[in-house]
Design an enzyme around this catalytic site. Structure first.
Site, short mmCIF file in Angstrom:
data_model
loop_
_atom_site.label_atom_id
_atom_site.label_comp_id
_atom_site.label_asym_id
_atom_site.label_seq_id
_atom_site.Cartn_x
_atom_site.Cartn_y
_atom_site.Cartn_z
N ASP A 33 34.13 36.58 42.14
CA ASP A 33 33.50 36.84 40.84
C ASP A 33 32.28 35.93 40.68
O ASP A 33 32.33 34.75 40.99
CB ASP A 33 34.51 36.58 39.71
N ILE A 34 31.19 36.51 40.23
CA ILE A 34 29.92 35.78 40.13
C ILE A 34 29.94 34.77 38.95
O ILE A 34 29.20 33.79 38.95
CB ILE A 34 28.75 36.79 39.99
N GLN A 96 36.70 45.10 29.02
CA GLN A 96 36.16 45.48 30.33
C GLN A 96 34.64 45.59 30.23
O GLN A 96 34.11 46.28 29.34
CB GLN A 96 36.75 46.82 30.79
N HIS A 102 39.04 47.23 38.40
CA HIS A 102 39.14 46.02 39.23
C HIS A 102 40.27 45.13 38.75
O HIS A 102 40.62 45.14 37.57
CB HIS A 102 37.82 45.25 39.26
N PHE A 103 40.78 44.36 39.69
CA PHE A 103 41.85 43.41 39.41
C PHE A 103 41.29 42.01 39.59
O PHE A 103 40.74 41.68 40.63
CB PHE A 103 43.03 43.63 40.37
N HIS A 104 41.46 41.19 38.55
CA HIS A 104 41.03 39.79 38.63
C HIS A 104 42.18 38.95 39.17
O HIS A 104 43.32 39.07 38.68
CB HIS A 104 40.73 39.24 37.23
P1 5GP Z 1 35.64 42.91 33.37
O1 5GP Z 1 35.05 42.32 32.12
O2 5GP Z 1 35.03 44.27 33.58
O3 5GP Z 1 37.13 42.90 33.41
O4 5GP Z 1 35.20 41.98 34.56
C1 5GP Z 1 34.00 42.10 35.24
C2 5GP Z 1 33.87 40.87 36.09
O5 5GP Z 1 32.80 41.08 36.98
C3 5GP Z 1 33.53 39.61 35.29
O6 5GP Z 1 34.49 38.62 35.55
C4 5GP Z 1 32.14 39.23 35.76
O7 5GP Z 1 31.98 37.84 35.86
C5 5GP Z 1 32.06 39.91 37.11
N1 5GP Z 1 30.72 40.32 37.48
C6 5GP Z 1 29.77 40.88 36.69
N2 5GP Z 1 28.66 41.17 37.41
C7 5GP Z 1 28.93 40.80 38.69
C8 5GP Z 1 28.18 40.86 39.90
O8 5GP Z 1 27.05 41.31 39.96
N3 5GP Z 1 28.78 40.37 41.01
C9 5GP Z 1 30.05 39.85 41.00
N4 5GP Z 1 30.53 39.39 42.14
N5 5GP Z 1 30.79 39.79 39.87
C10 5GP Z 1 30.24 40.26 38.74
#
Ligand code: 5GP
Length: 140
Positions: A33-34, A96, A102-104
């Site tokens: 995660d970035i 989200q 996706h799974f964290h």
């Molecule tokens: P969500 O909020 O959809 O559950 O999680 C999305 C995740 O993707 C977040 O934890 C965010 O930090 C990560 N993320 C967003 N943009 C990027 C990216 O360009 N590259 C990577 N590796 N992670 C990303």
């Protein structure tokens, strides 16, 4: 739910955007995660286009969870994690932000989680953690 093939993870899957990868096969990709909420925060995604868990075929969900388990084991070994939070946000209302399921995997405690997707991590440090996780995966 309608899948937007320009979302960030779709672009990562097509190789249009970079990612620090720890695992890849024909069905699943795992990458760092970035904006990590803890050191070692890793994301596991199925390659099939699906917005939320509810849009994902059960077979794809089952296979993705197998890889989630494997990557979790590697994170535990590589980083000495004591516990791992598995988080899956389905839908913008749940928080989200990227519309590809996706799974964290967050090596932390639910009581200590940082703010969600707000602060860029140190990418060199993240690369080093990814190398450790990759080595642990190879040893599994
Ligand atoms: P969500 O909020 O959809 O559950 O999680 C999305 C995740 O993707 C977040 O934890 C965010 O930090 C990560 N993320 C967003 N943009 C990027 C990216 O360009 N590259 C990577 N590796 N992670 C990303």
């Amino acid at each position: 739910m309608v899948y937007d093939d320009q979302n960030i993870f779709a672009r990562i899957l097509r190789g249009e955007l970079p990612a620090i990868k720890v695992y890849e096969d024909d069905q699943v990709l795992a990458f760092m995660d970035i904006m990590p909420q803890a050191e070692g925060h890793t994301l596991v995604i199925p390659k099939t286009p699906a917005v939320t868990l509810l849009d994902l075929a059960p077979e794809a969900a089952a296979y993705t969870i197998q890889i989630v388990q494997k990557v979790a084991q590697a994170i535990e070994t590589a980083l000495g994690a004591q516990g791992i939070v598995l988080m899956q946000l389905s839908g913008a209302s749940a928080g989200q932000t990227v519309p590809h399921v996706h799974f964290h995997l967050i090596p932390s405690s639910v009581h200590e989680l940082g703010k969600h997707a707000v602060q860029m991590g140190d990418q060199d440090k993240i690369k080093a953690q990814a190398e450790q996780i990759k080595s642990a995966l190879e040893a599994l």
